[in-house]
Design an enzyme around this catalytic site. Structure first.
Site, PDB file in Angstrom:
ATOM      1  N   SER A  40      47.948  40.108  32.185  1.00 42.58           N
ATOM      2  CA  SER A  40      47.361  38.766  32.096  1.00 42.58           C
ATOM      3  C   SER A  40      47.977  37.969  30.955  1.00 42.58           C
ATOM      4  O   SER A  40      48.206  36.758  31.080  1.00 42.58           O
ATOM      5  CB  SER A  40      45.848  38.869  31.905  1.00 42.58           C
ATOM      6  N   HIS A  59      44.148  40.020  24.285  1.00 42.28           N
ATOM      7  CA  HIS A  59      42.712  40.002  24.589  1.00 42.28           C
ATOM      8  C   HIS A  59      42.128  41.388  24.905  1.00 42.28           C
ATOM      9  O   HIS A  59      40.949  41.481  25.203  1.00 42.28           O
ATOM     10  CB  HIS A  59      42.452  39.079  25.787  1.00 42.28           C
TER      11      HIS A  59
END
Length: 363
Positions: A40, A59
């Site tokens: 991602s 993240h």
């Protein structure tokens, strides 16, 4: 502190010195121990999804609480935590109806470009990424962006649960709700696909078919629970799956993030089957399906955001699966790297050389 900054899409990350302001109300300062390189992140680095720049990205992470702001009651200094981008408020309609992963409260889940948590001595703002910014030695997050975990859980493996494992396994448990004995096809044997395969095995799926082009990843998939493999290089994967299953596919999990694989997932389904999209299909891309299949076969297609998680419940349970030998996280980590090696780590991801690289900040 040192952090990896994305200045421009399709350009290397740059290691810079940045700072964080002091924790405010309900904010927690975390010393980052480990951060996984997730596909991602690469989508944003390649400009497939928009985000204000420059930004400290990353993240998928785990760390140790260093300081808490006022009104924080959930954690204290020294607690081990996993971060999650599914920041929740606990009071909006989505949260109170049991769907905190899609919380809509922008006072807590700050939209891109709003956060002022990261500082530096250059002109203009530097942006926090997905309320996290894990590719940094420290993170400043809302207390509802973390979950406390048991201290004997290795933090490098715990970091993986923060995104990839939660997304894949959560799609099996929470979104698709795979039942024992059902047939599951997983398209894509990257991080989230592997988690879906392992999750399907834990859920008791009767048959788990892994679909990919990488023979090494297909073999690892069998170790994580796949009962059959389909190598796309050998021909049309839809035809191969239908031949294997005689048309009895209950669930197809799309874990690539592409138009063609989303369409193939739907095409593989048997009557009454459900396709669940967990890959990040590029922003603006549309998929095409034959409308008659919705009527004739009662087939369904649905999305799954971060495994439809309730992460403060789900992540500790996933950790228990790991500690009891059912969730095979040790096989996920292909490389442990330093922050300075992050660009090489993403290059290895793109070439298919690794399943997951993890930054070890104490290395």
């Amino acid at each position: 502190m040192k952090a990896a900054v994305l200045y421009e899409a399709n350009k290397p990350l740059v290691i810079e010195e940045v700072g964080l302001r002091k924790p405010g109300s309900r904010e927690v300062l975390i010393r980052t121990a480990c951060a996984g390189l997730c596909h991602s992140d690469l989508h944003f680095m390649e400009g497939l999804f928009p985000h204000p720049l420059p930004a400290v990205i990353g993240h998928e992470s785990a760390g140790i609480v260093e300081e808490v702001g006022s009104d924080v009651t959930y954690v204290r200094k020294g607690d081990h935590v996993v971060t999650c981008l599914s920041v929740f408020c606990g009071t909006c309609e989505q949260c109170t109806s049991g769907r905190p992963a899609i919380c809509t409260n922008t006072d807590v889940k700050l939209p891109p470009g709003v956060s002022t948590r990261i500082t530096w001595n250059k002109t203009g703002p530097i942006h926090q990424f997905l309320n996290m910014s894990s590719f940094a030695e420290q993170m400043l997050v809302h207390e509802n962006a973390i979950v406390k975990i048991r201290e004997d859980m290795p933090l490098d493996r715990a970091a993986l649960i923060g995104c990839g494992v939660m997304t894949g396994a959560g799609a099996i448990f929470n979104t698709a709700k795979v039942a024992p004995g059902e047939t599951v096809v997983v398209l894509g044997c990257g991080g989230i696909g592997m988690a879906a395969i392992n999750g399907a095995a834990i859920a008791g799926a009767g048959r788990i078919i892994a679909v990919d082009t990488n023979p090494t990843k297909l073999q690892l998939a069998t170790k994580l629970g796949a009962t059959d493999i389909v190598d796309v290089r050998n021909g049309d994967p839809v035809a191969q799956v239908k031949e294997l299953t005689k048309g009895q596919v209950h669930h197809a999990i799309e874990a690539v993030g592409a138009k063609i694989t989303a369409e193939q997932a739907f095409q593989m389904l048997g009557p009454g089957g459900v396709a669940t999209i967990i890959g990040m299909i590029p922003f603006g891309t549309k998929i095409e399906l034959h409308g008659i299949e919705f009527l004739r076969g009662e087939k369904k297609i649905q999305g799954s955001s971060m495994g439809s998680n309730r992460f403060r419940v789900d992540m500790p349970r996933l950790i228990e699966h790991y500690m009891r030998g059912r969730l095979q996280l040790d096989d996920w980590i292909s490389a442990r790297i330093k922050l300075s090696e992050i660009n090489d780590g993403f290059a290895n991801m793109k070439s298919g050389k690794v399943l997951r690289s993890v930054i070890m900040f104490d290395a």
